[in-house]
Design a protein around this motif. Structure first.
Motif, PDB file in Angstrom:
ATOM      1  N   GLY A  13       9.119  51.421  -4.697  1.00  0.00           N
ATOM      2  CA  GLY A  13       9.941  52.570  -5.084  1.00  0.00           C
ATOM      3  C   GLY A  13      11.552  52.354  -5.065  1.00  0.00           C
ATOM      4  N   ARG A  16      15.079  53.819  -3.179  1.00  0.00           N
ATOM      5  CA  ARG A  16      15.521  54.294  -1.813  1.00  0.00           C
ATOM      6  C   ARG A  16      17.165  54.524  -2.016  1.00  0.00           C
ATOM      7  NH1 ARG A  16      12.957  50.148   2.719  1.00  0.00           N
ATOM      8  NH2 ARG A  16      13.232  52.067   3.840  1.00  0.00           N
ATOM      9  N   ARG A  48      16.312  55.892   3.147  1.00  0.00           N
ATOM     10  CA  ARG A  48      15.429  57.109   2.904  1.00  0.00           C
ATOM     11  C   ARG A  48      14.720  56.653   1.444  1.00  0.00           C
ATOM     12  NH1 ARG A  48      17.775  62.988   1.377  1.00  0.00           N
ATOM     13  NH2 ARG A  48      16.529  62.783  -0.635  1.00  0.00           N
ATOM     14  N   TRP A  49      13.463  56.955   1.297  1.00  0.00           N
ATOM     15  CA  TRP A  49      13.002  57.000   0.009  1.00  0.00           C
ATOM     16  C   TRP A  49      13.226  58.118  -1.009  1.00  0.00           C
ATOM     17  CZ3 TRP A  49      10.464  52.628  -1.390  1.00  0.00           C
ATOM     18  CH2 TRP A  49      10.038  51.644  -0.676  1.00  0.00           C
ATOM     19  N   ARG A  89       8.549  57.310  -4.722  1.00  0.00           N
ATOM     20  CA  ARG A  89       7.774  56.102  -4.306  1.00  0.00           C
ATOM     21  C   ARG A  89       7.003  55.763  -5.524  1.00  0.00           C
ATOM     22  NH1 ARG A  89       7.065  55.310   1.357  1.00  0.00           N
ATOM     23  NH2 ARG A  89       6.129  53.362   0.305  1.00  0.00           N
ATOM     24  N   HIS A 113      11.327  46.996  -3.415  1.00  0.00           N
ATOM     25  CA  HIS A 113      12.230  48.663  -3.559  1.00  0.00           C
ATOM     26  C   HIS A 113      13.238  47.993  -4.415  1.00  0.00           C
ATOM     27  CE1 HIS A 113      15.699  47.144  -0.964  1.00  0.00           C
ATOM     28  NE2 HIS A 113      14.583  46.274  -0.562  1.00  0.00           N
ATOM     29  N   THR A 167      17.429  49.877  -4.560  1.00  0.00           N
ATOM     30  CA  THR A 167      18.323  50.876  -3.944  1.00  0.00           C
ATOM     31  C   THR A 167      19.381  51.327  -4.579  1.00  0.00           C
ATOM     32  OG1 THR A 167      17.206  49.978  -1.673  1.00  0.00           O
ATOM     33  CG2 THR A 167      19.348  51.299  -1.750  1.00  0.00           C
ATOM     34  N   SER A 209      14.095  62.762  -5.952  1.00  0.00           N
ATOM     35  CA  SER A 209      12.954  63.200  -4.970  1.00  0.00           C
ATOM     36  C   SER A 209      12.244  64.368  -5.608  1.00  0.00           C
ATOM     37  CB  SER A 209      14.087  63.688  -3.932  1.00  0.00           C
ATOM     38  OG  SER A 209      14.885  62.635  -3.330  1.00  0.00           O
ATOM     39  N   SER A 267       9.310  62.892  -7.464  1.00  0.00           N
ATOM     40  CA  SER A 267       8.548  62.084  -6.947  1.00  0.00           C
ATOM     41  C   SER A 267       7.443  63.020  -6.377  1.00  0.00           C
ATOM     42  CB  SER A 267       9.146  61.215  -5.813  1.00  0.00           C
ATOM     43  OG  SER A 267       8.413  60.519  -5.129  1.00  0.00           O
TER      44      SER A 267
END
Length: 395
Positions: free
Chosen positions: A75, A77, A82-83, A86, A196, A198, A363, A366
């Protein structure tokens, strides 16, 4: 029966895929590569289901799947770890008909080269286009050994394509995107991690495991064109990313300065009027260089090669077959060049309020499950090669 002759200019992924596909369609193919050899170059490459299905056409999809790492759950980040969202590898494979896989570019080049006769690829052979040809005369290419005539020329000579410039001298060519990239391959750190990307302010980092136990790492940041670090790229990466979450510091510690590749990102944001002229076809970056933010640059080169071989393998006159190739490829790749540019602007936002809004939106998306995130790759990863029917006839 006499074979028709094709010359491929450039032995990158697009050029070699085109050579294999054309040869399987009955063409006598010669690949001319400027470099003195096909030494391992580049770093990792991600192949999505669309490219794997294209490679299936020439019998190389399964060998790639066997040699590659299948991407697991991962995913996006934040720099603090912090994700934001995902990804579900099983859901993606179910939705798009297969996995996303990762391997070293050199592995893919070796596999493609092994599908050609040893004499088909000529290194240390810079090529120039003397005449694109037309319906009545062949194309002519100049080489160190003299002039070569061919019924078809495939220009896979990259971002700074000399053939593209010869065909379309008034086109503005590639433009600087405002971003530079770094890539490297290093041994995997002892502490495991999930694949990931980021996203930080005006910076992006990705860590992706390979099947052989190494890690493909890449980074992207806003920078002036041509800028380089006086004390080396490893030190520059440490300044930009050294405080980010695991495994970034561990990867940076293991990286070798000589193994870090840095390239400014240029793209053909102004589309070409066509991907062909006369008996010459453009493939890959020569036709539609794009930002790497969708991971589709090499994938689209593979698609180009398979579609080109499809249209030139049905007995159409070459100029008509190439017009059908342009009709298939120009709209799709133009849309992807533009989408990659939009994704780049989103991923590398610099203003803190805009970054906060972007992160909140990721977020929120997700929380609705993987479907909403995967929707962004509809029309990309679910592409299928053309059927074996007669191609569209385009004048």
């Amino acid at each position: 029966m006499e074979q028709h002759r094709a010359v491929v200019v450039g032995a990158g992924i697009g050029g070699l895929t085109a050579a294999v596909a054309l040869r399987q369609r009955g063409w006598d193919v010669t690949v001319l590569e400027r470099a003195p050899g096909l030494a391992p170059v580049g770093a990792g490459i991600a192949l999505a289901p669309n490219a794997l299905r294209a490679l299936d056409v020439i019998g190389l999809g399964d060998p790639v799947r066997d040699l590659a790492a299948w991407q697991g759950d991962g995913g996006v980040r934040r720099p603090d770890g912090r994700w934001l969202c995902r990804t579900d590898a099983r859901a993606a494979a179910a939705r798009f008909g297969g996995p996303l896989v990762l391997l070293h570019r050199a592995t893919l080049v070796d596999l493609l080269t092994s599908a050609l006769p040893a004499t088909a690829v000529r290194t240390a052979s810079p090529a120039g286009l003397d005449d694109p040809g037309d319906a009545r005369r062949p194309a002519r290419v100049s080489t160190p050994d003299g002039t070569v005539e061919a019924e078809l020329v495939v220009a896979a000579d990259g971002l700074r394509s000399a053939v593209r410039t010869a065909l379309f001298p008034r086109h503005p060519g590639p433009r600087y995107s405002g971003f530079t990239t770094w890539r490297t391959v290093i041994p995997a750190p002892e502490r495991p991690f999930a694949p990931h990307e980021t996203w930080g302010p005006a910076r992006l980092w990705g860590s992706q495991p390979l099947k052989d136990g190494r890690v493909y790492a890449y980074a992207m940041a806003a920078a002036p064109a041509g800028a380089r670090a006086a004390d080396g790229e490893k030190a520059e990466l440490a300044r930009l990313f050294g405080g980010w979450h695991h495994p970034v510091p561990a990867i940076l510690a293991a990286a070798d300065e000589t193994g870090i590749l840095r390239h400014d990102v240029h793209h053909l944001i102004d589309p070409l009027p066509a991907f062909h002229h006369g008996r010459v076809a453009l493939v890959g970056d020569a036709a539609h260089a794009m930002q790497p933010t969708l991971g589709q640059g090499g994938n689209q080169a593979v698609e180009d090669a398979i579609v080109l071989a499809h249209h030139t393998g049905h007995g159409l006159p070459v100029p008509a077959a190439l017009a059908a190739y342009t009709a298939d490829r120009l709209p799709r790749t133009t849309a992807l060049v533009r989408k990659a540019a939009r994704t780049g602007r989103l991923a590398l936002l610099s203003a803190r309020p805009a970054v906060a809004l972007r992160d909140t939106a990721l977020s929120a998306a997700s929380r609705f499950g993987p479907g909403l995130i995967l929707r962004g790759f509809e029309g990309i990863a679910d592409w299928c090669p053309p059927a074996a029917a007669e191609p569209r006839r385009v004048s």
